[in-house]
Motif scaffolding. Structure first.
Motif, PDB file in Angstrom:
ATOM      1  N   ASP A   1       2.339 -46.653  40.718  1.00  0.00           N
ATOM      2  CA  ASP A   1       1.181 -47.476  40.376  1.00  0.00           C
ATOM      3  C   ASP A   1      -0.110 -46.759  40.765  1.00  0.00           C
ATOM      4  O   ASP A   1      -1.089 -46.767  40.008  1.00  0.00           O
ATOM      5  CB  ASP A   1       1.241 -48.838  41.080  1.00  0.00           C
ATOM      6  N   ARG A   2      -0.108 -46.149  41.939  1.00  0.00           N
ATOM      7  CA  ARG A   2      -1.301 -45.436  42.408  1.00  0.00           C
ATOM      8  C   ARG A   2      -1.620 -44.255  41.505  1.00  0.00           C
ATOM      9  O   ARG A   2      -2.774 -44.015  41.159  1.00  0.00           O
ATOM     10  CB  ARG A   2      -1.096 -44.978  43.850  1.00  0.00           C
ATOM     11  N   ALA A   3      -0.593 -43.507  41.105  1.00  0.00           N
ATOM     12  CA  ALA A   3      -0.809 -42.365  40.213  1.00  0.00           C
ATOM     13  C   ALA A   3      -1.266 -42.840  38.838  1.00  0.00           C
ATOM     14  O   ALA A   3      -2.185 -42.265  38.245  1.00  0.00           O
ATOM     15  CB  ALA A   3       0.470 -41.541  40.094  1.00  0.00           C
ATOM     16  N   ALA A   4      -0.644 -43.892  38.330  1.00  0.00           N
ATOM     17  CA  ALA A   4      -1.000 -44.409  37.009  1.00  0.00           C
ATOM     18  C   ALA A   4      -2.444 -44.898  36.971  1.00  0.00           C
ATOM     19  O   ALA A   4      -3.115 -44.773  35.936  1.00  0.00           O
ATOM     20  CB  ALA A   4      -0.050 -45.528  36.609  1.00  0.00           C
ATOM     21  N   ALA A   5      -2.924 -45.426  38.070  1.00  0.00           N
ATOM     22  CA  ALA A   5      -4.297 -45.929  38.115  1.00  0.00           C
ATOM     23  C   ALA A   5      -5.324 -44.810  37.943  1.00  0.00           C
ATOM     24  O   ALA A   5      -6.468 -45.067  37.566  1.00  0.00           O
ATOM     25  CB  ALA A   5      -4.541 -46.661  39.432  1.00  0.00           C
ATOM     26  N   LEU A   6      -4.919 -43.585  38.182  1.00  0.00           N
ATOM     27  CA  LEU A   6      -5.825 -42.443  38.063  1.00  0.00           C
ATOM     28  C   LEU A   6      -5.911 -41.895  36.644  1.00  0.00           C
ATOM     29  O   LEU A   6      -6.808 -41.115  36.334  1.00  0.00           O
ATOM     30  CB  LEU A   6      -5.388 -41.321  39.006  1.00  0.00           C
ATOM     31  N   SER A   7      -4.978 -42.265  35.790  1.00  0.00           N
ATOM     32  CA  SER A   7      -4.910 -41.685  34.453  1.00  0.00           C
ATOM     33  C   SER A   7      -4.988 -42.773  33.387  1.00  0.00           C
ATOM     34  O   SER A   7      -4.184 -43.709  33.397  1.00  0.00           O
ATOM     35  CB  SER A   7      -3.609 -40.898  34.283  1.00  0.00           C
ATOM     36  N   SER A   8      -5.880 -42.602  32.447  1.00  0.00           N
ATOM     37  CA  SER A   8      -5.989 -43.572  31.362  1.00  0.00           C
ATOM     38  C   SER A   8      -4.828 -43.466  30.382  1.00  0.00           C
ATOM     39  O   SER A   8      -4.646 -44.352  29.550  1.00  0.00           O
ATOM     40  CB  SER A   8      -7.321 -43.374  30.617  1.00  0.00           C
ATOM     41  N   THR A   9      -4.048 -42.410  30.476  1.00  0.00           N
ATOM     42  CA  THR A   9      -2.930 -42.213  29.548  1.00  0.00           C
ATOM     43  C   THR A   9      -1.576 -42.572  30.154  1.00  0.00           C
ATOM     44  O   THR A   9      -0.559 -42.463  29.491  1.00  0.00           O
ATOM     45  CB  THR A   9      -2.866 -40.751  29.067  1.00  0.00           C
ATOM     46  N   ALA A  10      -1.569 -42.992  31.414  1.00  0.00           N
ATOM     47  CA  ALA A  10      -0.301 -43.214  32.130  1.00  0.00           C
ATOM     48  C   ALA A  10       0.337 -44.549  31.776  1.00  0.00           C
ATOM     49  O   ALA A  10      -0.352 -45.565  31.637  1.00  0.00           O
ATOM     50  CB  ALA A  10      -0.523 -43.140  33.628  1.00  0.00           C
ATOM     51  N   ARG A  11       1.644 -44.530  31.655  1.00  0.00           N
ATOM     52  CA  ARG A  11       2.451 -45.731  31.480  1.00  0.00           C
ATOM     53  C   ARG A  11       3.660 -45.592  32.406  1.00  0.00           C
ATOM     54  O   ARG A  11       4.169 -44.499  32.616  1.00  0.00           O
ATOM     55  CB  ARG A  11       2.937 -45.863  30.033  1.00  0.00           C
ATOM     56  N   ILE A  12       4.112 -46.719  32.937  1.00  0.00           N
ATOM     57  CA  ILE A  12       5.237 -46.722  33.872  1.00  0.00           C
ATOM     58  C   ILE A  12       6.483 -47.265  33.188  1.00  0.00           C
ATOM     59  O   ILE A  12       6.426 -48.277  32.490  1.00  0.00           O
ATOM     60  CB  ILE A  12       4.910 -47.547  35.122  1.00  0.00           C
ATOM     61  N   ILE A  13       7.590 -46.579  33.424  1.00  0.00           N
ATOM     62  CA  ILE A  13       8.892 -47.027  32.945  1.00  0.00           C
ATOM     63  C   ILE A  13       9.769 -47.232  34.173  1.00  0.00           C
ATOM     64  O   ILE A  13       9.940 -46.315  34.981  1.00  0.00           O
ATOM     65  CB  ILE A  13       9.530 -46.001  31.996  1.00  0.00           C
ATOM     66  N   ASP A  14      10.290 -48.427  34.327  1.00  0.00           N
ATOM     67  CA  ASP A  14      11.151 -48.744  35.466  1.00  0.00           C
ATOM     68  C   ASP A  14      12.619 -48.579  35.105  1.00  0.00           C
ATOM     69  O   ASP A  14      13.067 -49.011  34.044  1.00  0.00           O
ATOM     70  CB  ASP A  14      10.938 -50.195  35.915  1.00  0.00           C
ATOM     71  N   MET A  15      13.347 -47.967  36.014  1.00  0.00           N
ATOM     72  CA  MET A  15      14.808 -47.947  35.943  1.00  0.00           C
ATOM     73  C   MET A  15      15.248 -48.934  37.027  1.00  0.00           C
ATOM     74  O   MET A  15      15.320 -48.587  38.210  1.00  0.00           O
ATOM     75  CB  MET A  15      15.355 -46.535  36.147  1.00  0.00           C
ATOM     76  N   LYS A  16      15.459 -50.154  36.605  1.00  0.00           N
ATOM     77  CA  LYS A  16      15.684 -51.273  37.529  1.00  0.00           C
ATOM     78  C   LYS A  16      16.951 -51.100  38.379  1.00  0.00           C
ATOM     79  O   LYS A  16      18.004 -50.769  37.866  1.00  0.00           O
ATOM     80  CB  LYS A  16      15.755 -52.573  36.753  1.00  0.00           C
ATOM     81  N   GLY A  17      16.757 -51.343  39.674  1.00  0.00           N
ATOM     82  CA  GLY A  17      17.859 -51.323  40.615  1.00  0.00           C
ATOM     83  C   GLY A  17      18.363 -49.945  41.000  1.00  0.00           C
ATOM     84  O   GLY A  17      19.303 -49.830  41.781  1.00  0.00           O
ATOM     85  N   LEU A  18      17.725 -48.905  40.488  1.00  0.00           N
ATOM     86  CA  LEU A  18      18.178 -47.548  40.782  1.00  0.00           C
ATOM     87  C   LEU A  18      17.271 -46.911  41.827  1.00  0.00           C
ATOM     88  O   LEU A  18      16.126 -47.298  42.004  1.00  0.00           O
ATOM     89  CB  LEU A  18      18.215 -46.706  39.513  1.00  0.00           C
ATOM     90  N   GLY A  19      17.814 -45.903  42.500  1.00  0.00           N
ATOM     91  CA  GLY A  19      17.100 -45.277  43.594  1.00  0.00           C
ATOM     92  C   GLY A  19      16.458 -43.954  43.231  1.00  0.00           C
ATOM     93  O   GLY A  19      16.157 -43.675  42.067  1.00  0.00           O
ATOM     94  N   HIS A  20      16.294 -43.122  44.236  1.00  0.00           N
ATOM     95  CA  HIS A  20      15.595 -41.848  44.107  1.00  0.00           C
ATOM     96  C   HIS A  20      16.284 -40.915  43.108  1.00  0.00           C
ATOM     97  O   HIS A  20      15.630 -40.096  42.470  1.00  0.00           O
ATOM     98  CB  HIS A  20      15.486 -41.183  45.485  1.00  0.00           C
ATOM     99  N   LEU A  21      17.570 -41.037  42.987  1.00  0.00           N
ATOM    100  CA  LEU A  21      18.321 -40.200  42.049  1.00  0.00           C
ATOM    101  C   LEU A  21      18.701 -40.996  40.803  1.00  0.00           C
ATOM    102  O   LEU A  21      19.796 -40.863  40.256  1.00  0.00           O
ATOM    103  CB  LEU A  21      19.560 -39.619  42.738  1.00  0.00           C
ATOM    104  N   ALA A  22      17.776 -41.813  40.329  1.00  0.00           N
ATOM    105  CA  ALA A  22      18.017 -42.677  39.175  1.00  0.00           C
ATOM    106  C   ALA A  22      18.528 -41.882  37.978  1.00  0.00           C
ATOM    107  O   ALA A  22      19.400 -42.341  37.241  1.00  0.00           O
ATOM    108  CB  ALA A  22      16.747 -43.435  38.800  1.00  0.00           C
ATOM    109  N   HIS A  23      18.007 -40.679  37.798  1.00  0.00           N
ATOM    110  CA  HIS A  23      18.417 -39.845  36.669  1.00  0.00           C
ATOM    111  C   HIS A  23      19.882 -39.423  36.770  1.00  0.00           C
ATOM    112  O   HIS A  23      20.503 -39.115  35.756  1.00  0.00           O
ATOM    113  CB  HIS A  23      17.511 -38.608  36.563  1.00  0.00           C
ATOM    114  N   GLU A  24      20.430 -39.419  37.975  1.00  0.00           N
ATOM    115  CA  GLU A  24      21.854 -39.128  38.159  1.00  0.00           C
ATOM    116  C   GLU A  24      22.681 -40.404  38.142  1.00  0.00           C
ATOM    117  O   GLU A  24      23.821 -40.404  37.676  1.00  0.00           O
ATOM    118  CB  GLU A  24      22.072 -38.368  39.462  1.00  0.00           C
TER     119      GLU A  24
END
Length: 84
Positions: A42-65
């Motif tokens: 959220d903090r990073a997205a607030a700095l960029s007018s082009t930022a959008r956040i995608i949540d991977m619900k319930g997953l942790g730091h290794l969500a991609h794994e």
């Protein structure tokens, strides 16, 4: 190796770089990440007018794994995962 790479990062200009970014920025976060707090996206997205956040619900730091198929689908077509 990873720690050495991260120790050499110069993040001083990151906020300004985010403000100047002209291309779409998709920040993907695991909502159960205990390593990097999801609110940091959220903090990073607030700095960029082009930022959008995608949540991977319930997953942790290794969500991609934890859910590689969804992570790959997000990379292929991030706009289909945007909320609202």
């Amino acid at each position: 190796g990873t720690l050495g790479m991260m120790a050499a990062w110069d993040l001083h200009w990151t906020p300004q770089d985010l403000r100047n970014l002209k291309i779409p920025l998709y920040l993907v976060r695991g909502t159960a990440d205990n390593t990097i707090a999801p609110k940091n996206a959220d903090r990073a997205a607030a700095l960029s007018s082009t930022a959008r956040i995608i949540d991977m619900k319930g997953l942790g730091h290794l969500a991609h794994e934890e859910d590689a198929a969804t992570a790959a689908a997000i990379i292929a077509a991030p706009e289909t995962f945007l909320r609202g």
